[in-house]
Design a protein around this motif. Structure first.
Motif, PDB file in Angstrom:
ATOM      1  N   TYR A 262      70.166  57.616  26.098  1.00  6.89           N
ATOM      2  CA  TYR A 262      69.530  57.251  24.838  1.00  6.89           C
ATOM      3  C   TYR A 262      68.272  56.395  24.989  1.00  6.89           C
ATOM      4  O   TYR A 262      67.684  55.970  24.003  1.00  6.89           O
ATOM      5  CB  TYR A 262      70.547  56.548  23.928  1.00  6.89           C
ATOM      6  CG  TYR A 262      71.687  57.477  23.557  1.00  6.89           C
ATOM      7  CD1 TYR A 262      71.475  58.544  22.697  1.00  6.89           C
ATOM      8  CD2 TYR A 262      72.953  57.317  24.109  1.00  6.89           C
ATOM      9  CE1 TYR A 262      72.506  59.417  22.370  1.00  6.89           C
ATOM     10  CE2 TYR A 262      73.988  58.180  23.791  1.00  6.89           C
ATOM     11  CZ  TYR A 262      73.754  59.229  22.920  1.00  6.89           C
ATOM     12  OH  TYR A 262      74.778  60.092  22.607  1.00  6.89           O
TER      13      TYR A 262
ATOM     14  N   ILE B 119      72.555  59.571  18.159  1.00 12.66           N
ATOM     15  CA  ILE B 119      71.227  60.184  18.078  1.00 12.66           C
ATOM     16  C   ILE B 119      70.444  59.615  16.904  1.00 12.66           C
ATOM     17  O   ILE B 119      69.260  59.275  17.027  1.00 12.66           O
ATOM     18  CB  ILE B 119      71.358  61.718  17.968  1.00 12.66           C
ATOM     19  CG1 ILE B 119      71.783  62.303  19.312  1.00 12.66           C
ATOM     20  CG2 ILE B 119      70.038  62.345  17.511  1.00 12.66           C
ATOM     21  CD1 ILE B 119      72.099  63.779  19.269  1.00 12.66           C
TER      22      ILE B 119
ATOM     23  N   SER C 269      69.492  56.003  17.627  1.00  8.88           N
ATOM     24  CA  SER C 269      68.506  55.887  18.701  1.00  8.88           C
ATOM     25  C   SER C 269      67.100  56.145  18.173  1.00  8.88           C
ATOM     26  O   SER C 269      66.124  55.553  18.635  1.00  8.88           O
ATOM     27  CB  SER C 269      68.825  56.858  19.839  1.00  8.88           C
ATOM     28  OG  SER C 269      68.637  58.204  19.445  1.00  8.88           O
ATOM     29  N   LYS C 270      66.997  57.024  17.190  1.00  6.35           N
ATOM     30  CA  LYS C 270      65.691  57.361  16.627  1.00  6.35           C
ATOM     31  C   LYS C 270      65.321  56.480  15.443  1.00  6.35           C
ATOM     32  O   LYS C 270      64.141  56.215  15.202  1.00  6.35           O
ATOM     33  CB  LYS C 270      65.689  58.837  16.185  1.00  6.35           C
ATOM     34  CG  LYS C 270      65.818  59.826  17.335  1.00  6.35           C
ATOM     35  CD  LYS C 270      65.802  61.254  16.848  1.00  6.35           C
ATOM     36  CE  LYS C 270      65.869  62.247  17.999  1.00  6.35           C
ATOM     37  NZ  LYS C 270      64.688  62.166  18.885  1.00  6.35           N
ATOM     38  N   TYR C 271      66.335  56.019  14.698  1.00  3.58           N
ATOM     39  CA  TYR C 271      66.080  55.249  13.488  1.00  3.58           C
ATOM     40  C   TYR C 271      66.980  54.014  13.428  1.00  3.58           C
ATOM     41  O   TYR C 271      67.901  53.940  12.609  1.00  3.58           O
ATOM     42  CB  TYR C 271      66.301  56.113  12.245  1.00  3.58           C
ATOM     43  CG  TYR C 271      65.351  57.275  12.149  1.00  3.58           C
ATOM     44  CD1 TYR C 271      64.048  57.104  11.688  1.00  3.58           C
ATOM     45  CD2 TYR C 271      65.748  58.550  12.549  1.00  3.58           C
ATOM     46  CE1 TYR C 271      63.165  58.166  11.620  1.00  3.58           C
ATOM     47  CE2 TYR C 271      64.874  59.619  12.487  1.00  3.58           C
ATOM     48  CZ  TYR C 271      63.583  59.420  12.025  1.00  3.58           C
ATOM     49  OH  TYR C 271      62.720  60.481  11.958  1.00  3.58           O
TER      50      TYR C 271
ATOM     51  N   ASP D 238      62.107  61.474   7.326  1.00  2.00           N
ATOM     52  CA  ASP D 238      63.262  61.042   8.110  1.00  2.00           C
ATOM     53  C   ASP D 238      64.374  62.087   8.036  1.00  2.00           C
ATOM     54  O   ASP D 238      64.987  62.432   9.061  1.00  2.00           O
ATOM     55  CB  ASP D 238      63.799  59.705   7.583  1.00  2.00           C
ATOM     56  CG  ASP D 238      62.959  58.529   8.035  1.00  2.00           C
ATOM     57  OD1 ASP D 238      61.937  58.755   8.710  1.00  2.00           O
ATOM     58  OD2 ASP D 238      63.317  57.385   7.698  1.00  2.00           O
TER      59      ASP D 238
ATOM     60  N   ASN E 285      63.476  65.101  10.189  1.00  2.00           N
ATOM     61  CA  ASN E 285      63.525  64.788  11.621  1.00  2.00           C
ATOM     62  C   ASN E 285      64.964  64.625  12.111  1.00  2.00           C
ATOM     63  O   ASN E 285      65.308  65.054  13.226  1.00  2.00           O
ATOM     64  CB  ASN E 285      62.726  63.525  11.910  1.00  2.00           C
ATOM     65  CG  ASN E 285      61.229  63.733  11.776  1.00  2.00           C
ATOM     66  OD1 ASN E 285      60.742  64.857  11.870  1.00  2.00           O
ATOM     67  ND2 ASN E 285      60.493  62.663  11.538  1.00  2.00           N
ATOM     68  N   ILE E 286      65.791  63.999  11.288  1.00  2.00           N
ATOM     69  CA  ILE E 286      67.193  63.814  11.661  1.00  2.00           C
ATOM     70  C   ILE E 286      67.909  65.153  11.722  1.00  2.00           C
ATOM     71  O   ILE E 286      68.663  65.436  12.662  1.00  2.00           O
ATOM     72  CB  ILE E 286      67.895  62.868  10.658  1.00  2.00           C
ATOM     73  CG1 ILE E 286      67.415  61.423  10.879  1.00  2.00           C
ATOM     74  CG2 ILE E 286      69.410  62.943  10.799  1.00  2.00           C
ATOM     75  CD1 ILE E 286      67.868  60.456   9.821  1.00  2.00           C
TER      76      ILE E 286
ATOM     77  N   ALA F 218      66.861  66.878  14.884  1.00  2.00           N
ATOM     78  CA  ALA F 218      67.465  66.271  16.072  1.00  2.00           C
ATOM     79  C   ALA F 218      68.924  66.683  16.221  1.00  2.00           C
ATOM     80  O   ALA F 218      69.393  66.959  17.339  1.00  2.00           O
ATOM     81  CB  ALA F 218      67.352  64.747  15.990  1.00  2.00           C
TER      82      ALA F 218
END
Length: 285
Positions: A43, A215, A218-220, A248, A251-252, A255
């Motif tokens: 991550y 995930i 880790s991104k948000y 968001d 993108n989520i 992912a």
């Protein structure tokens, strides 16, 4: 084949017990350090940051508002649980560390062991291994025990010392490592803790939920833990996220589509009613 988690106080006994079980059962041993190393690589968060996020005393604001420091701590747990679940899917493992049994909640073939060492034995161990004075050893043990109790209470709402959280509590005073090892091995080989179709599905679902949560965080990391609801059922992933940010959400969703185990993804990122629809299915950690 079962999964064995060994929760312990500071030092003494648990590693020897894990070694004995590994030799007797042929199980692999994993610990917090190996999980953290994999989580860091997977991550992209420095291992030092992961460790610092969870260690140290709690402050007043840790309990009453989701400041960034607490978000990093939930990141730690999300990453840690994701890797631990992947390891647990293999079965035939022994995890030694704090709160592993809480992160694998609801899996019937997980054997939850708590090891209690005599206080004097713990002092002697620290004095010998760490070259602490007796006073330093006592202070260190009391501080660590206090921190772990506070963390378990804040994160899970549970008392770490509650015997109901474990299948077996082992006190290494009169009871030897070898006898304790024989007892746990007997449990691991019994039908009571055998992996079943239902329990295998449960660990696979939990692993998928945990990976999705890791995930997202880790991104948000800006999102609070309570703003994310996730359930998984045989490859179907439902995600509820309180956000009005369309970028968001997109993108989520993108992912999550990269998760091989997710065969179907349903995102409720802007619908309060749908978010509430899956909330009753969700139990944190």
């Amino acid at each position: 084949m079962a999964v064995i988690t060994i929760s312990r106080g500071t030092f003494f006994g648990s590693c020897k017990l894990a070694d004995c079980l590994s030799n007797k059962l042929g199980y692999s041993i994993i610990n917090r350090e190996s999980i953290l190393e994999k989580a860091s690589k997977t991550y992209g968060l420095e291992m030092e940051t992961l460790v610092k996020s969870i260690e140290g005393p709690l402050g007043f604001f840790d309990y009453i508002q989701p400041v960034h420091k607490v978000n990093f701590r939930f990141q730690y747990l999300a990453f840690f649980q994701s890797i631990l679940c992947e390891e647990a899917k293999k079965n035939s493992i022994i995890y030694t560390g704090h709160a592993g049994h809480l992160l694998l909640k609801g899996i019937s073939h997980v054997i939850k062991i708590k090891v209690i060492a005599d206080f004097e034995k713990r002092i002697e161990f620290l004095m010998e291994e760490k070259k602490f004075s007796r006073e330093e050893s006592i202070k260190y043990i009391n501080n660590i025990d206090k921190q772990r109790k506070e963390w378990t209470k804040m994160l899970y709402g549970l008392d770490w010392n509650d015997p109901h959280l474990y299948d077996l509590v082992v006190k290494l005073k009169k009871l030897s490592i070898e006898t304790a090892c024989d007892m746990i091995a007997l449990m691991a080989n019994s039908s009571d803790f055998a992996a079943t179709e239902k329990s295998i599905k449960a660990i696979n679902d939990l692993a998928l939920e945990s990976k999705a949560r890791a995930i997202i965080l880790s991104k948000y990391p800006k999102y609070n833990y309570d703003e994310i609801k996730i359930t998984a059922n045989s490859g179907e992933l439902k995600v509820g996220l309180k956000t009005k940010n369309k970028e968001d959400e997109d993108n989520i969703r993108e992912a999550l589509t990269k998760i091989e185990e997710a065969k179907k993804i349903i995102c409720f990122c802007d619908e309060e009613s749908a978010y509430e629809d899956i909330s009753h299915l969700y139990s944190p950690w």
